[in-house]
Design an enzyme around this catalytic site. Structure first.
Site, PDB file in Angstrom:
ATOM      1  N   THR A  59       9.744   8.966  43.745  1.00 39.16           N
ATOM      2  CA  THR A  59      11.159   8.826  43.396  1.00 39.16           C
ATOM      3  C   THR A  59      11.448   9.519  42.063  1.00 39.16           C
ATOM      4  OG1 THR A  59      11.203   6.754  44.599  1.00 39.16           O
ATOM      5  CG2 THR A  59      13.052   7.180  43.130  1.00 39.16           C
ATOM      6  N   LYS A  87       9.691  -3.792  22.957  1.00 38.37           N
ATOM      7  CA  LYS A  87       9.988  -4.543  21.731  1.00 38.37           C
ATOM      8  C   LYS A  87      11.009  -5.636  21.972  1.00 38.37           C
ATOM      9  CE  LYS A  87       9.474  -0.358  18.887  1.00 38.37           C
ATOM     10  NZ  LYS A  87      10.217   0.563  18.030  1.00 38.37           N
ATOM     11  N   HIS A 136      17.212   0.181  47.518  1.00 33.41           N
ATOM     12  CA  HIS A 136      16.682   1.511  47.159  1.00 33.41           C
ATOM     13  C   HIS A 136      17.527   2.538  47.927  1.00 33.41           C
ATOM     14  CE1 HIS A 136      14.053   4.599  45.865  1.00 33.41           C
ATOM     15  NE2 HIS A 136      12.885   4.111  46.207  1.00 33.41           N
TER      16      HIS A 136
HETATM   17  C1  NCD Z   1       8.871   2.556  47.753  1.00 32.11           C
HETATM   18  C2  NCD Z   1       9.453   1.721  46.634  1.00 32.11           C
HETATM   19  O1  NCD Z   1       9.194   1.979  45.460  1.00 32.11           O
HETATM   20  O2  NCD Z   1      10.187   0.814  46.982  1.00 32.11           O
HETATM   21  N1  NCD Z   1       8.383   3.781  47.353  1.00 32.11           N
HETATM   22  C3  NCD Z   1       9.250   4.828  47.187  1.00 32.11           C
HETATM   23  O3  NCD Z   1      10.204   4.767  46.417  1.00 32.11           O
HETATM   24  N2  NCD Z   1       9.046   5.905  47.952  1.00 32.11           N
HETATM   25  C4  NCD Z   1       7.987   1.819  48.658  1.00 32.11           C
HETATM   26  C5  NCD Z   1       6.833   1.037  48.125  1.00 32.11           C
HETATM   27  O4  NCD Z   1       6.577   1.009  46.909  1.00 32.11           O
HETATM   28  O5  NCD Z   1       6.139   0.424  48.945  1.00 32.11           O
END
Ligand code: NCD
Length: 309
Positions: A59, A87, A136
């Site tokens: 990401t 901090k 997300h």
């Molecule tokens: C995911 C997340 O961070 O939610 N990864 C991502 O962004 N591609 C999935 C995960 O961490 O399992």
């Protein structure tokens, strides 16, 4: 097009079908530019701040790559231990500070609702790169982009989501986004990791068919797309409970034999043990193509929220 200009990207259910179409079209155009080897200056003179208070590979790096490919610049906190959060600084104060440096802010944070809190602190666009076990949304857009690329369209597909549906923010956002399409779902999880009740109820109210099962085999036989997820160890209060559940589903070539022909296998990554490496050679294993799609989709988001596309 101005419909996303100055907008925050906080949750997958915030998007209209028109906005999603615009993001997909813009991403496809950027992908063509990249493939043609074009050097873009769409965001020249702009600065992205990427603030990651939880681990990330795809990401963060794909957001930063996207900004660099657009000719913009990036400042980063990749490790909270190196920022004033260590901090005791509040998220509000961090955001008020960073808004003085950057034109837009990507934020990953362990707390559900952190992106909303950040958005309330600034007029600069906030892009939620994951808020704890919440949402997300930019991942769900690249997931949809991948489905459209691999399958032509999401409409008419049966899509299975398997693994940690309780704590996995990618699946929460993905089902929200896919409610804009004509899809059927299988939710495959052990009882302790089922999709939150309110999400299932919301889907049913919208008339979307959902089958909940513990059987990955049952889902495989009926699915056009299987979206595997990692058991989210960092969300477990009890390590023994994680140990009990971590091997719940493992997709391997032998199991794949039982799948519907032509099935597409997706995973937001990182994988731990839930997809055996022998699946990687299967033509429909799309997870590394999926992670690459993060760049054009995030280019589209960065350019659209700043009014540059
Ligand atoms: C995911 C997340 O961070 O939610 N990864 C991502 O962004 N591609 C999935 C995960 O961490 O399992």
């Amino acid at each position: 097009m101005a419909i996303l200009r100055n907008k925050d990207i906080l949750r997958a259910d915030q998007f209209s079908k028109e906005e999603v179409g615009l993001i997909m079209d813009t991403a496809r155009a950027f992908e063509q530019d990249l493939q043609a080897g074009e050097v873009l200056d769409t965001m020249k003179g702009q600065i992205l701040a990427s603030l990651f208070f939880e681990p990330s590979t795809r990401t963060r790096l794909s957001f930063e790559t996207a900004m660099l490919r657009l000719g913009g610049e990036v400042v980063t906190v990749a490790d909270p231990k190196t920022s004033s959060t260590a901090k005791g600084e509040s998220l509000h104060d961090t955001i008020k500070t960073v808004e003085g440096y950057a034109d837009l802010i990507v934020l990953r944070h362990p707390q559900i609702g952190a992106a909303e809190e950040a958005a309330a602190a600034t007029d600069k666009p906030i892009l939620n790169a994951g808020d704890g076990a919440g949402q997300h949304p930019t991942q769900s857009l690249l997931d949809l982009y991948t489905i459209e690329k691999e399958k032509g369209t999401a409409d008419g597909l049966t899509i299975s989501l398997a693994g940690d549906l309780k704590n996995g923010r990618t699946v929460h956002s993905l089902v929200d986004l896919l409610t804009l399409f004509d899809v059927k779902f299988y939710f495959v999880a052990p009882p302790a990791l089922r999709m939150p009740e309110e999400i299932v109820a919301k889907l049913k109210t919208k008339g979307i068919k959902v089958t909940e099962t513990e059987s990955l085999e049952e889902a495989l036989a009926a699915s056009d797309v299987l979206y595997m997820t990692r058991i989210q160890r960092e969300r477990f209060a009890d390590p023994a409970e994680y140990e009990r559940l971590k091997g719940a589903y493992v997709l391997n070539r032998a199991l794949l034999e039982k799948a519907k022909e032509g099935i597409t296998i997706m995973h937001p990554l990182p994988r731990v043990n839930e997809i055996a490496t022998d699946v990687d050679e299967y033509a429909g294993a799309a997870y590394f193509r999926q992670s690459a799609n993060g760049v054009p989709v995030r280019m589209a988001l960065l350019a659209l929220v700043t009014g540059k596309a």
